[in-house]
Write an enzyme that holds these catalytic residues in place. Structure first.
Site, mmCIF file in Angstrom:
data_model
loop_
_atom_site.group_PDB
_atom_site.id
_atom_site.type_symbol
_atom_site.label_atom_id
_atom_site.label_comp_id
_atom_site.label_asym_id
_atom_site.label_seq_id
_atom_site.Cartn_x
_atom_site.Cartn_y
_atom_site.Cartn_z
ATOM 1 N N ASN A 107 45.575 62.622 -24.396
ATOM 2 C CA ASN A 107 45.392 63.962 -24.401
ATOM 3 C C ASN A 107 46.237 64.775 -23.232
ATOM 4 O O ASN A 107 46.980 65.741 -23.393
ATOM 5 C CB ASN A 107 44.131 64.489 -24.547
ATOM 6 C CG ASN A 107 42.953 64.151 -23.437
ATOM 7 O OD1 ASN A 107 43.320 63.004 -22.789
ATOM 8 N ND2 ASN A 107 42.104 64.774 -23.118
ATOM 9 N N GLY B 59 34.309 53.614 -23.005
ATOM 10 C CA GLY B 59 33.960 53.574 -21.569
ATOM 11 C C GLY B 59 32.737 52.600 -21.336
ATOM 12 O O GLY B 59 32.745 51.815 -20.362
ATOM 13 N N GLU C 28 35.490 58.511 -16.897
ATOM 14 C CA GLU C 28 35.687 60.243 -17.025
ATOM 15 C C GLU C 28 35.656 60.234 -18.532
ATOM 16 O O GLU C 28 36.596 59.613 -19.344
ATOM 17 C CB GLU C 28 36.947 60.795 -16.341
ATOM 18 C CG GLU C 28 37.003 62.137 -16.177
ATOM 19 C CD GLU C 28 37.523 62.890 -17.301
ATOM 20 O OE1 GLU C 28 36.418 63.095 -18.176
ATOM 21 O OE2 GLU C 28 38.380 62.948 -17.402
ATOM 22 N N CYS D 62 38.883 67.090 -22.501
ATOM 23 C CA CYS D 62 37.400 66.359 -22.498
ATOM 24 C C CYS D 62 36.610 67.724 -21.688
ATOM 25 O O CYS D 62 35.346 67.942 -22.165
ATOM 26 C CB CYS D 62 37.326 65.107 -21.241
ATOM 27 S SG CYS D 62 38.488 65.685 -19.960
ATOM 28 N N GLU E 189 37.280 62.633 -9.482
ATOM 29 C CA GLU E 189 38.680 62.538 -9.241
ATOM 30 C C GLU E 189 39.145 63.802 -8.464
ATOM 31 O O GLU E 189 38.272 64.709 -8.622
ATOM 32 C CB GLU E 189 39.344 62.363 -10.487
ATOM 33 C CG GLU E 189 38.974 60.973 -11.143
ATOM 34 C CD GLU E 189 39.888 60.391 -12.293
ATOM 35 O OE1 GLU E 189 39.513 60.762 -13.362
ATOM 36 O OE2 GLU E 189 41.012 60.026 -12.293
#
Ligand code: NAI
Ligand code: MG
Length: 497
Positions: free
Chosen positions: A168, A249, A266, A300, A477
């Site tokens: 994305n 994940g 994430e 997200c 991040e």
């Protein structure tokens, strides 16, 4: 350097771009893969393949990790911080020199509107600029142990870092992982998503052109199963930065547990945008619209749940629906308001949510159907959609759709809005629209999310730490906080008498 106009002309005439790289980027060059298998990448705006790339194997991954290990041990770990800074700064400038190629490639590969891709590439350049400035400021601490001792800390690079990148925000996600890792003195092995492999490869070449020593940044393309999995399981990888689904994940975290490899996850989101009755309506309408329809909702941190106070609900949703119905759809290169979603499979997933909602008698007040580029009749498009008055336990309010679908939840008052905002398995981001600043900050403290925006959604850039709570993952991040994942603190204490 080809301009956007030249690139668009070339694509219209040939259906591809000659400048697209091919092969894995290993040891400073596009390498021969271990075999000749390739995969196709699709242009979602035309629903057609436009280029091929290498399908990597565990063998290719191994070669890339060995290259990164050697570069870490022999060069990059001990390269002077100011020298690292100069290379990252040069890379930032070269990204901007290649702005049109990177942005057109990103639009073709992901489907996103060109104006958004241009923004992403500029953001990537800014990310390298930001972390260039941090290289020589990774200072440690000293601690008082009395006259007989000295004690201090140093921040050492963690080593070889793996970066698993989603489709994305391909160049943005690559940049926000590579830049702090390189700034800290780590080396990189990246695996871009199989839907969008090209900008990570171009970025690796640009870093090399900027003077990054061979092997410091390697990129291997291929599927998650055949390339991502062996990378995360590799015994010589010291840290994994993963961005993607909760399910993958979880797999990555389990794999990492075997070797006690560090991870930053994430993952998904279902972020609320709380709109209170005393908000600036225009500001809130603009904010809510951008929060969910940018990148066709495939973000997200998209504001996918509007939590709105009852007294303004009807009017606000009516105004919003009018704006949503006026949004233009089209191929990303035509700079529409909303582009396609990334793949046929993903389109089916988004449509499935709405089909099921319709069967439950949902109140769809805008959009709600699969559609096409009106100019060509092609592409994987879903209409920008609003589903009104959804119950808190409905899957539309709980699950990540990752498409242009806004779920509306009606709150009796600010306390109820807080309850609805937190009633979700995710905790990535939240938006708050109100003119009462004290209340905004009270809510900001009590909403369980890693990042809160007040009176503007997606406020701030690389300076602002980003990451999730609950099932949205952990670790941060961006910002100086983002550097910590790539550093190991070592404390040293010595007797001096
Ligand atoms: P995914 O999580 O499977 O893919 C993300 C990356 O992980 C890709 O590079 C993929 O190749 C890699 N991968 C897949 N399996 C792996 C494995 N076993 N080991 C290591 N790497 C692996 O997500 P996918 O299937 O593309 O999308 C599914 C859903 O995930 C979306 O509908 C969306 O809800 C969510 N998603 C969330 C993103 C975010 O930004 N947090 C980004 C992309 C997807
Ligand atoms: Mg593609």
């Amino acid at each position: 350097m080809s301009s956007a106009i030249d690139l668009l002309k070339e694509y219209a005439e040939t259906g591809t771009l000659e400048a697209l790289p091919f092969g894995h980027f290993i040891d400073g060059a596009f390498a021969q893969p271990s075999h000749n298998r390739t995969l196709e990448s699709f242009d979602p705006g035309r629903s057609m393949a436009f280029a091929r790339f290498t399908a990597g194997t565990a063998e290719d991954v191994d070669q890339a990790v060995m290259s990164s290990r050697a570069a870490f041990e022999t060069v990059w770990r001990d390269t002077a911080p100011v020298e690292r800074a100069r290379i990252l700064q040069k890379a930032s400038a070269l990204i901007l020199d290649n702005l049109d190629l990177l942005a057109v490639t990103e639009t073709l590969d992901s489907g996103k509107p060109l104006q958004e891709a241009l923004g992403d590439v500029r953001g990537a350049a800014r990310t390298f600029e930001y972390y260039a400035g941090a290289c020589d400021k990774l200072q440690g601490d000293s601690f008082p142990l009395g006259p007989d001792h000295i004690g201090y800390t140093i921040h050492e690079p963690v080593g070889v870092t793996a970066h698993i990148i989603p489709w994305n925000f391909p160049i943005s996600t690559a940049a926000r992982g590579f830049a702090p890792a390189l700034a800290a003195g780590c080396t990189v092995v990246a695996k871009p998503a199989e839907q969008t492999p090209f900008t990570a490869l171009l970025l690796a070449r640009i870093l090399s052109d900027a003077g990054l020593p061979d092997g410091v940044c390697n990129v291997v393309t291929g599927t998650g199963r055949e390339t991502g999995a062996p990378l995360t399981a590799h015994t010589d990888v010291d840290h994994i930065t993963f961005t993607g689904s909760v399910q993958t994940g979880r797999t990555v975290m389990k794999t990492a547990a075997e070797e006690i490899t560090r991870v930053v996850l994430e993952l998904g989101g279902k972020s609320p945008v709380v709109v209170l009755a005393d908000c600036d309506r225009e500001q809130a309408l603009t904010g809510v619209l951008g929060a969910i329809y940018e990148n066709a909702g495939q973000i997200c941190s998209a504001g996918s749940r509007l939590v709105i106070e009852k007294s303004i609900h009807e009017q606000f949703v009516g105004d919003l629906a009018a704006r949503v119905n006026a949004l233009t759809l089209g191929h990303g290169l035509e700079k529409p308001d909303v582009g396609p979603v990334n793949s046929a499979g993903h389109l089916a997933k988004v449509a499935g949510f709405i089909d099921r909602a319709r069967e439950r008698g949902a109140n769809i007040v805008a959009g709600g159907s699969v559609t096409h580029d009106p100019a060509t009749g092609k592409g994987w498009f879903f209409e920008p959609t609003i589903v009104d008055a959804v119950a808190a336990d409905d899957e539309l309010a709980q699950d990540e759709i990752f498409g242009p679908v806004l779920t509306v939840q009606v709150a009796d008052d600010a306390d109820h809005a807080l309850e609805l905002a937190n009633d979700c398995q995710y905790g990535l981001v939240a938006g708050i629209y109100t003119s009462n600043f004290a209340r905004a900050h009270q809510l900001a403290r009590r909403i369980d999310a890693g990042q809160i925006y007040i009176n503007e959604y997606f406020a701030g850039g690389v300076e602002v730490p980003f990451g999730g709570n609950k099932k949205s993952g952990f670790g941060r991040e961006k910002g100086l906080e983002g550097l910590k994942s790539y550093c190991k603190t070592k404390s040293i204490a010595a007797r001096i008498t």
